[in-house]
Design a protein around this motif. Structure first.
Motif, PDB file in Angstrom:
ATOM      1  N   ALA A 136    -123.497 -65.979 135.336  1.00  0.00           N
ATOM      2  CA  ALA A 136    -121.898 -65.743 135.051  1.00  0.00           C
ATOM      3  C   ALA A 136    -121.286 -66.024 135.938  1.00  0.00           C
ATOM      4  CB  ALA A 136    -121.652 -64.168 134.323  1.00  0.00           C
ATOM      5  N   LYS A 137    -121.422 -65.623 137.201  1.00  0.00           N
ATOM      6  CA  LYS A 137    -120.509 -65.906 138.430  1.00  0.00           C
ATOM      7  C   LYS A 137    -120.408 -67.750 138.503  1.00  0.00           C
ATOM      8  CE  LYS A 137    -121.041 -61.775 140.943  1.00  0.00           C
ATOM      9  NZ  LYS A 137    -121.502 -61.288 142.235  1.00  0.00           N
ATOM     10  N   GLU A 138    -121.593 -68.382 138.219  1.00  0.00           N
ATOM     11  CA  GLU A 138    -121.672 -69.663 138.685  1.00  0.00           C
ATOM     12  C   GLU A 138    -120.840 -70.259 137.221  1.00  0.00           C
ATOM     13  OE1 GLU A 138    -126.077 -70.266 138.332  1.00  0.00           O
ATOM     14  OE2 GLU A 138    -126.210 -69.522 140.296  1.00  0.00           O
ATOM     15  N   GLY A 139    -120.958 -69.847 136.154  1.00  0.00           N
ATOM     16  CA  GLY A 139    -120.212 -70.328 134.912  1.00  0.00           C
ATOM     17  C   GLY A 139    -118.754 -70.047 135.084  1.00  0.00           C
ATOM     18  N   LEU A 140    -118.158 -68.982 135.636  1.00  0.00           N
ATOM     19  CA  LEU A 140    -116.896 -68.877 135.956  1.00  0.00           C
ATOM     20  C   LEU A 140    -116.408 -69.860 136.696  1.00  0.00           C
ATOM     21  CD1 LEU A 140    -114.432 -67.242 135.374  1.00  0.00           C
ATOM     22  CD2 LEU A 140    -115.184 -65.584 137.118  1.00  0.00           C
ATOM     23  N   ALA A 141    -117.053 -70.002 137.975  1.00  0.00           N
ATOM     24  CA  ALA A 141    -116.453 -70.993 138.900  1.00  0.00           C
ATOM     25  C   ALA A 141    -116.522 -72.363 138.272  1.00  0.00           C
ATOM     26  CB  ALA A 141    -117.519 -70.831 140.140  1.00  0.00           C
ATOM     27  N   GLU A 142    -117.669 -72.967 137.465  1.00  0.00           N
ATOM     28  CA  GLU A 142    -117.444 -74.269 136.777  1.00  0.00           C
ATOM     29  C   GLU A 142    -116.248 -74.117 135.831  1.00  0.00           C
ATOM     30  OE1 GLU A 142    -121.182 -75.074 134.840  1.00  0.00           O
ATOM     31  OE2 GLU A 142    -122.457 -74.358 136.488  1.00  0.00           O
ATOM     32  N   ILE A 143    -116.017 -73.347 135.293  1.00  0.00           N
ATOM     33  CA  ILE A 143    -114.859 -73.253 134.230  1.00  0.00           C
ATOM     34  C   ILE A 143    -113.410 -73.299 134.953  1.00  0.00           C
ATOM     35  CG2 ILE A 143    -113.483 -71.767 132.677  1.00  0.00           C
ATOM     36  CD1 ILE A 143    -116.464 -70.810 131.702  1.00  0.00           C
ATOM     37  N   LYS A 144    -113.611 -72.490 136.196  1.00  0.00           N
ATOM     38  CA  LYS A 144    -112.120 -72.551 136.629  1.00  0.00           C
ATOM     39  C   LYS A 144    -111.894 -74.111 137.420  1.00  0.00           C
ATOM     40  CE  LYS A 144    -111.769 -67.830 138.109  1.00  0.00           C
ATOM     41  NZ  LYS A 144    -111.593 -66.751 139.208  1.00  0.00           N
ATOM     42  N   LYS A 145    -113.155 -74.421 137.859  1.00  0.00           N
ATOM     43  CA  LYS A 145    -112.989 -76.086 138.381  1.00  0.00           C
ATOM     44  C   LYS A 145    -112.451 -76.997 137.282  1.00  0.00           C
ATOM     45  CE  LYS A 145    -115.435 -79.632 140.745  1.00  0.00           C
ATOM     46  NZ  LYS A 145    -114.674 -80.621 140.065  1.00  0.00           N
ATOM     47  N   MET A 146    -113.091 -76.789 136.262  1.00  0.00           N
ATOM     48  CA  MET A 146    -112.748 -77.772 134.858  1.00  0.00           C
ATOM     49  C   MET A 146    -111.213 -77.525 134.502  1.00  0.00           C
ATOM     50  SD  MET A 146    -115.442 -77.438 131.439  1.00  0.00           S
ATOM     51  CE  MET A 146    -114.509 -76.173 130.905  1.00  0.00           C
ATOM     52  N   ILE A 147    -110.839 -76.385 134.523  1.00  0.00           N
ATOM     53  CA  ILE A 147    -109.622 -75.858 134.413  1.00  0.00           C
ATOM     54  C   ILE A 147    -108.485 -76.775 135.332  1.00  0.00           C
ATOM     55  CG2 ILE A 147    -107.739 -74.099 134.089  1.00  0.00           C
ATOM     56  CD1 ILE A 147    -109.849 -72.330 132.858  1.00  0.00           C
ATOM     57  N   ALA A 148    -108.788 -76.517 136.696  1.00  0.00           N
ATOM     58  CA  ALA A 148    -108.068 -77.024 137.654  1.00  0.00           C
ATOM     59  C   ALA A 148    -107.901 -78.489 137.374  1.00  0.00           C
ATOM     60  CB  ALA A 148    -108.522 -76.640 138.980  1.00  0.00           C
ATOM     61  N   ASP A 149    -109.160 -79.175 137.154  1.00  0.00           N
ATOM     62  CA  ASP A 149    -109.167 -80.422 137.202  1.00  0.00           C
ATOM     63  C   ASP A 149    -108.247 -80.997 135.959  1.00  0.00           C
ATOM     64  OD1 ASP A 149    -110.948 -80.814 139.182  1.00  0.00           O
ATOM     65  OD2 ASP A 149    -112.731 -81.113 138.108  1.00  0.00           O
ATOM     66  N   LYS A 150    -108.387 -80.212 134.893  1.00  0.00           N
ATOM     67  CA  LYS A 150    -107.522 -80.666 133.752  1.00  0.00           C
ATOM     68  C   LYS A 150    -106.059 -80.714 134.008  1.00  0.00           C
ATOM     69  CE  LYS A 150    -107.142 -79.518 128.647  1.00  0.00           C
ATOM     70  NZ  LYS A 150    -107.441 -78.581 127.714  1.00  0.00           N
ATOM     71  N   SER A 151    -105.692 -79.683 134.640  1.00  0.00           N
ATOM     72  CA  SER A 151    -104.251 -79.660 135.011  1.00  0.00           C
ATOM     73  C   SER A 151    -103.743 -80.610 135.908  1.00  0.00           C
ATOM     74  CB  SER A 151    -104.257 -78.087 135.865  1.00  0.00           C
ATOM     75  OG  SER A 151    -104.384 -77.084 134.952  1.00  0.00           O
ATOM     76  N   ARG A 152    -104.710 -81.007 136.829  1.00  0.00           N
ATOM     77  CA  ARG A 152    -104.309 -82.094 137.609  1.00  0.00           C
ATOM     78  C   ARG A 152    -104.137 -83.603 136.798  1.00  0.00           C
ATOM     79  NH1 ARG A 152    -108.972 -80.841 141.132  1.00  0.00           N
ATOM     80  NH2 ARG A 152    -108.358 -78.985 142.056  1.00  0.00           N
ATOM     81  N   GLU A 153    -105.061 -83.563 136.176  1.00  0.00           N
ATOM     82  CA  GLU A 153    -104.929 -84.812 135.127  1.00  0.00           C
ATOM     83  C   GLU A 153    -103.788 -84.733 134.258  1.00  0.00           C
ATOM     84  OE1 GLU A 153    -108.379 -85.562 132.768  1.00  0.00           O
ATOM     85  OE2 GLU A 153    -109.588 -85.423 134.299  1.00  0.00           O
ATOM     86  N   GLU A 154    -103.408 -83.727 133.773  1.00  0.00           N
ATOM     87  CA  GLU A 154    -101.991 -83.464 133.079  1.00  0.00           C
ATOM     88  C   GLU A 154    -100.700 -83.619 133.854  1.00  0.00           C
ATOM     89  OE1 GLU A 154    -102.436 -79.981 130.859  1.00  0.00           O
ATOM     90  OE2 GLU A 154    -104.056 -80.509 129.529  1.00  0.00           O
ATOM     91  N   ALA A 155    -100.829 -83.417 135.004  1.00  0.00           N
ATOM     92  CA  ALA A 155     -99.793 -83.602 136.010  1.00  0.00           C
ATOM     93  C   ALA A 155     -99.430 -84.927 136.155  1.00  0.00           C
ATOM     94  CB  ALA A 155     -99.909 -82.740 137.162  1.00  0.00           C
ATOM     95  N   ARG A 156    -100.490 -85.843 136.111  1.00  0.00           N
ATOM     96  CA  ARG A 156    -100.295 -87.185 136.422  1.00  0.00           C
ATOM     97  C   ARG A 156     -99.255 -87.934 135.675  1.00  0.00           C
ATOM     98  NH1 ARG A 156    -106.320 -89.236 137.866  1.00  0.00           N
ATOM     99  NH2 ARG A 156    -106.789 -87.678 139.523  1.00  0.00           N
TER     100      ARG A 156
END
Length: 72
Positions: free
Chosen positions: A52-72
């Motif tokens: 679950a910790k590994e999954g949470l880390a992946e999800i947080k990275k996924m959300i951060a990447d999505k935010s960066r893409e939307e900011a462009r």
């Protein structure tokens, strides 16, 4: 498949009239919506299983990447 990471929705706020909780499944990474009354509680990070910790880390990275893409 019962552990989720809640990210938004009125149901995540204390004393809110709304019930919607938008979250990610820690096992499948699927984004979904639940009602506040369907949730059982909050799990402390130190009590989370390793997968679950590994999954949470992946999800947080996924959300951060999505935010960066939307900011462009």
């Amino acid at each position: 498949n019962q552990l989720y990471y809640a990210v938004s929705g009125n149901g995540t706020k204390i004393n809110s009239m709304g019930n919607a909780v938008f979250c990610y499944n820690l096992a499948t990474k699927e984004h979904t919506r639940w009602e506040r009354y369907d949730l059982l509680g909050v799990l402390k990070k130190d009590e989370m299983p390793e997968w679950a910790k590994e999954g949470l880390a992946e999800i947080k990275k996924m959300i951060a990447d999505k935010s960066r893409e939307e900011a462009r």
